[in-house]
Write a protein that holds these residues in place. Structure first.
Motif, short mmCIF file in Angstrom:
data_model
loop_
_atom_site.label_atom_id
_atom_site.label_comp_id
_atom_site.label_asym_id
_atom_site.label_seq_id
_atom_site.Cartn_x
_atom_site.Cartn_y
_atom_site.Cartn_z
N LEU A 76 67.39 -4.87 22.89
CA LEU A 76 68.16 -3.70 23.14
C LEU A 76 67.73 -2.54 23.85
CD1 LEU A 76 71.24 -3.02 22.60
CD2 LEU A 76 70.42 -1.98 20.55
N ALA A 77 67.97 -2.16 24.76
CA ALA A 77 67.43 -1.20 25.74
C ALA A 77 67.02 0.20 24.89
CB ALA A 77 67.83 -1.11 27.14
N PHE A 78 68.25 0.73 24.42
CA PHE A 78 68.24 2.11 23.94
C PHE A 78 67.06 2.12 22.99
CE2 PHE A 78 71.69 1.09 20.44
CZ PHE A 78 71.02 1.85 19.69
N ALA A 79 67.14 0.72 22.17
CA ALA A 79 66.34 0.64 20.89
C ALA A 79 64.95 0.74 21.14
CB ALA A 79 66.58 -0.61 19.92
N GLN A 80 64.45 -0.14 22.25
CA GLN A 80 63.28 -0.26 22.76
C GLN A 80 62.95 1.43 23.34
OE1 GLN A 80 63.93 -2.95 26.17
NE2 GLN A 80 63.30 -4.54 24.87
N CYS A 81 63.66 2.08 23.91
CA CYS A 81 63.28 3.57 24.52
C CYS A 81 63.08 4.36 22.99
CB CYS A 81 64.49 4.02 24.98
SG CYS A 81 64.23 5.77 25.70
N LYS A 82 64.04 3.88 22.08
CA LYS A 82 63.69 4.84 20.74
C LYS A 82 62.18 4.40 20.19
CE LYS A 82 64.66 7.96 17.74
NZ LYS A 82 64.72 9.48 18.16
N ILE A 83 61.92 3.26 20.18
CA ILE A 83 60.57 2.67 19.59
C ILE A 83 59.53 3.58 20.44
CG2 ILE A 83 59.07 0.95 19.27
CD1 ILE A 83 61.14 1.13 16.95
N GLY A 84 59.78 3.54 21.71
CA GLY A 84 58.61 4.18 22.53
C GLY A 84 58.53 5.51 22.20
N GLU A 85 59.67 6.26 22.07
CA GLU A 85 59.60 7.98 21.60
C GLU A 85 58.93 7.62 20.04
OE1 GLU A 85 63.68 8.76 21.60
OE2 GLU A 85 63.92 9.01 23.64
N ALA A 95 66.22 -4.36 16.65
CA ALA A 95 66.97 -4.45 17.85
C ALA A 95 66.05 -4.44 19.18
CB ALA A 95 67.83 -3.13 17.67
N ALA A 96 65.02 -3.61 19.07
CA ALA A 96 64.19 -3.55 20.27
C ALA A 96 63.66 -5.07 20.52
CB ALA A 96 63.00 -2.70 19.95
N ASP A 97 63.15 -5.64 19.46
CA ASP A 97 62.82 -6.95 19.60
C ASP A 97 63.69 -8.12 19.98
OD1 ASP A 97 60.19 -6.55 18.85
OD2 ASP A 97 60.42 -6.89 16.59
N ARG A 98 65.03 -7.88 19.80
CA ARG A 98 66.00 -8.39 20.48
C ARG A 98 66.50 -8.00 22.00
NH1 ARG A 98 66.58 -9.09 15.14
NH2 ARG A 98 67.42 -11.32 14.38
N TRP A 110 79.50 -1.50 7.07
CA TRP A 110 80.06 -2.53 8.16
C TRP A 110 78.95 -2.75 9.05
CZ3 TRP A 110 83.26 -6.09 7.17
CH2 TRP A 110 84.44 -5.95 6.29
N LEU A 111 78.29 -1.73 9.21
CA LEU A 111 76.97 -1.74 10.03
C LEU A 111 75.90 -2.65 9.69
CD1 LEU A 111 75.85 1.70 11.70
CD2 LEU A 111 76.51 -0.49 12.88
N ARG A 112 75.72 -2.58 8.28
CA ARG A 112 74.64 -3.42 7.64
C ARG A 112 75.16 -4.73 7.63
NH1 ARG A 112 70.76 -1.47 4.84
NH2 ARG A 112 71.66 0.62 4.36
N LYS A 113 76.36 -4.98 7.34
CA LYS A 113 76.74 -6.52 7.50
C LYS A 113 76.33 -7.01 8.76
CE LYS A 113 80.55 -5.88 4.04
NZ LYS A 113 80.29 -7.03 3.20
N GLN A 143 72.08 -3.26 14.54
CA GLN A 143 70.51 -2.98 14.03
C GLN A 143 70.29 -1.49 14.70
OE1 GLN A 143 68.62 -6.53 15.21
NE2 GLN A 143 68.88 -7.37 13.31
N GLY A 144 70.33 -1.32 16.17
CA GLY A 144 69.95 -0.09 16.55
C GLY A 144 70.80 0.88 16.19
N HIS A 145 72.05 0.83 15.91
CA HIS A 145 72.97 1.83 15.61
C HIS A 145 72.60 2.31 14.04
CE1 HIS A 145 75.12 1.42 19.18
NE2 HIS A 145 75.36 2.81 18.98
N LEU A 146 72.28 1.34 13.20
CA LEU A 146 71.83 1.57 11.80
C LEU A 146 70.65 2.42 12.00
CD1 LEU A 146 72.60 1.04 8.95
CD2 LEU A 146 71.19 -1.43 8.86
N GLY A 147 69.83 1.84 12.76
CA GLY A 147 68.39 2.69 12.84
C GLY A 147 68.84 4.12 13.07
N SER A 148 69.58 4.40 14.19
CA SER A 148 69.96 5.66 14.40
C SER A 148 70.25 6.35 13.23
CB SER A 148 70.77 5.70 15.58
OG SER A 148 70.51 5.35 16.72
#
Length: 537
Positions: free
Chosen positions: A252-261, A247-250, A207-210, A220-225
């Motif tokens: 989403l703050a937590f995804a932007q943080c994760k890409i930074g990490e 997700a970061a490009d859209r 369902w996440l992927r859909k 997208q961010g949670h699928l990445g997680s």
């Protein structure tokens, strides 16, 4: 994972679902002018669309009003949307709700949904979740996906109806089966958490992927997680970064943080401190507390940005004010030392206590040091012991080591050599260099533990490899004497020299004595060995 709010249905339909009433624009105008409600609705849509006529939102509203006043439900619904948006007319939530109600009373699903949102959010009327549920259910029973999702949300949250997770799942599924991304995401959350349905990581991923495939940033961010953690899928950092970046490009703050990490650590991307800062800054600007913390660290250490203690303190403060314990602890250090802020020990102590009371091991350790040293509070070994014990219980190696010292020295507790060694060992096994050295000393001296030169060498080597000067010196002596290890003057020289470089007080003199018994070949080998050791990653 579940977000309460669904965006209000304010995207005006570019082309309304109305019958093709006229073969050409002139005929539509003529029919509308004669009072034909369907033509009036269509003409309003033409003005709104701006393709067959120059866009004129006021004219669109005027024609929709004519049709709405004749009881046309679709016109009443879009007129309500116009008032809600302030599109072609002054924004007026009360008037919007009035027109939604007229259309809803005729069974118009979109209007029922919109009126439900008005009740749910208290727009143009008092907030009333029970009325919202009633209206959402009316629209949901007509198959309106957004309404089905919101029925699920109200069941999930127990708003306007008794909480019922199984019912929430039922309605999420109805909307998800129609392709509503938010419902698919929420259904995935239920499968992940086992809420209203048996836990099923594989089903959650489907369902996440859909939802992610439809571009829903949260999905997208949670699928990445999931790919980062290997939850429901094989662990795959490349896939994780791919979805997280989407997700970061859209935004989403937590995804932007994760890409930074990822850029900071070089996880599935080339390590790049400057890019890490860019992503941390994007997320931090949205108020993401962990990104603010990371950005502060970048400023404090000068990684990817010019070192700036004032900026570091600023971002720490923003994260600390949101309750992030690590930020509170680090900001406390800033106030304690006067780094980037005016020194204020009382403020430091307050921040340490805030972090400690949240169960943060670093805050607990900082507070313990304050009590141990009498910093901002009366010196109190019992309080220090209490806070070190809390941090040690969380497997904080430094706290475990300090707890061992308390037992060894009898600070705030009765002396207990066995307990001291027990805590030294816990810290040593986590890589704490001083604890490793102390444990090695106890094996060497045989005062608490049975004397065992081999064990002493084992623990001193671990500490020495981390650059612990005293351990390097002690390991050198073992190699020189051949105690616990085969005698090796080459190894002995390397370790004594490494200790001397660090300023060990007796290493220089001992090195000179050691060299007197070494051949030129041994010296050459020792220097080569040291060079190779220094080049290790």
């Amino acid at each position: 994972m579940i977000s309460r709010n669904l965006a209000f249905m304010i995207a005006f339909l570019g082309i309304l679902s109305v019958p093709a009433l006229a073969a050409n624009l002139d005929e539509t105008r003529a029919m509308a002018g004669k009072g034909d409600a369907a033509a009036q609705l269509e003409l309003g849509s033409i003005y709104k669309d701006g393709k067959r006529l120059p866009q004129d939102l006021a004219a669109a509203v005027s024609w929709w009003r004519k049709a709405a006043e004749q009881g046309n439900a679709e016109a009443q619904s879009v007129l309500g949307l116009a008032y809600f948006q302030g599109s072609g007319v002054a924004k007026d939530d009360v008037e919007a709700a009035r027109w939604f109600r007229k259309a809803a009373s005729q069974g118009h699903a979109q209007a029922q949904f919109n009126l439900g949102v008005s009740y749910r959010d208290g727009m143009g009327m008092p907030k009333n979740d029970a009325e919202a549920m009633k209206l959402f259910r009316q629209a949901a029973d007509q198959g309106f996906a957004e309404a089905q999702f919101n029925v699920g949300m109200l069941y999930h949250n127990g708003a306007g109806v008794a909480r019922n997770y199984a019912e929430a799942v039922k309605w999420f599924r109805k909307a998800a089966d129609q392709g509503l991304a938010e419902a698919q995401f929420s259904l995935a959350a239920c499968y992940t958490q086992g809420t209203g349905v048996s836990k099923d990581a594989g089903e959650a991923i489907q369902w996440l992927r859909k939802a992610a495939d439809q571009g829903l940033a949260n999905a997208q961010g949670h699928l990445g997680s999931c790919y980062f953690l290997g939850t429901g899928v094989a662990r795959d950092e490349t896939e994780a970064v791919k979805w997280t970046r989407m997700a970061a490009d859209r935004g989403l703050a937590f995804a932007q943080c994760k890409i930074g990490e990822c850029y900071a650590e070089g996880t599935a991307v080339t390590k790049d401190a400057a890019k890490a800062v860019t992503w941390f800054r994007k997320a931090a600007a949205q108020g993401q507390d962990m990104a603010q913390f990371h950005l502060a660290q970048c400023y404090a250490e000068g990684k990817g940005v010019t070192k700036d203690d004032t900026q570091a303190a600023k971002w720490l403060r923003l994260a600390a004010e949101q309750g992030l314990a690590r930020a509170q602890s680090n900001l406390g250090d800033c106030y304690r030392d006067g780094t980037g802020v005016t020194q204020d020990v009382a403020q430091a102590l307050s921040l340490y206590r805030q972090a400690a009371n949240q169960g943060d091991a670093y805050g607990q350790m900082d507070l313990a040091f304050c009590y141990h040293n009498g910093t901002g509070v009366p010196q109190d070994d019992s309080q220090a012991l209490s806070w070190w014990r809390k941090a040690a219980a969380q497997k904080n190696a430094t706290a475990q080591f300090n707890l061992g010292l308390c037992y060894y020295n009898g600070d705030g507790v009765a002396m207990d050599d066995a307990e001291a060694v027990r805590w030294y060992r816990k810290a040593a096994e986590q890589g704490h260099a001083q604890a490793q050295f102390n444990l090695g000393r106890r094996y060497c001296d045989g005062d608490i533990l049975p004397q065992n030169a081999t064990e002493a060498v084992k623990w001193w080597r671990k500490a020495a490899e981390q650059g612990h000067a005293q351990a390097q010196f002690s390991l050198s002596l073992q190699y020189e004497k051949g105690e616990g290890v085969e005698k090796d003057l080459v190894q002995a020289w390397m370790w004594i020299h490494l200790a001397a470089i660090q300023g060990h007080e007796t290493a220089d003199k001992h090195q000179a004595t050691l060299e007197l018994g070494m051949t030129p070949a041994q010296m050459k080998d020792a220097e080569a060995l040291e060079k190779a050791w220094k080049q290790k990653p």
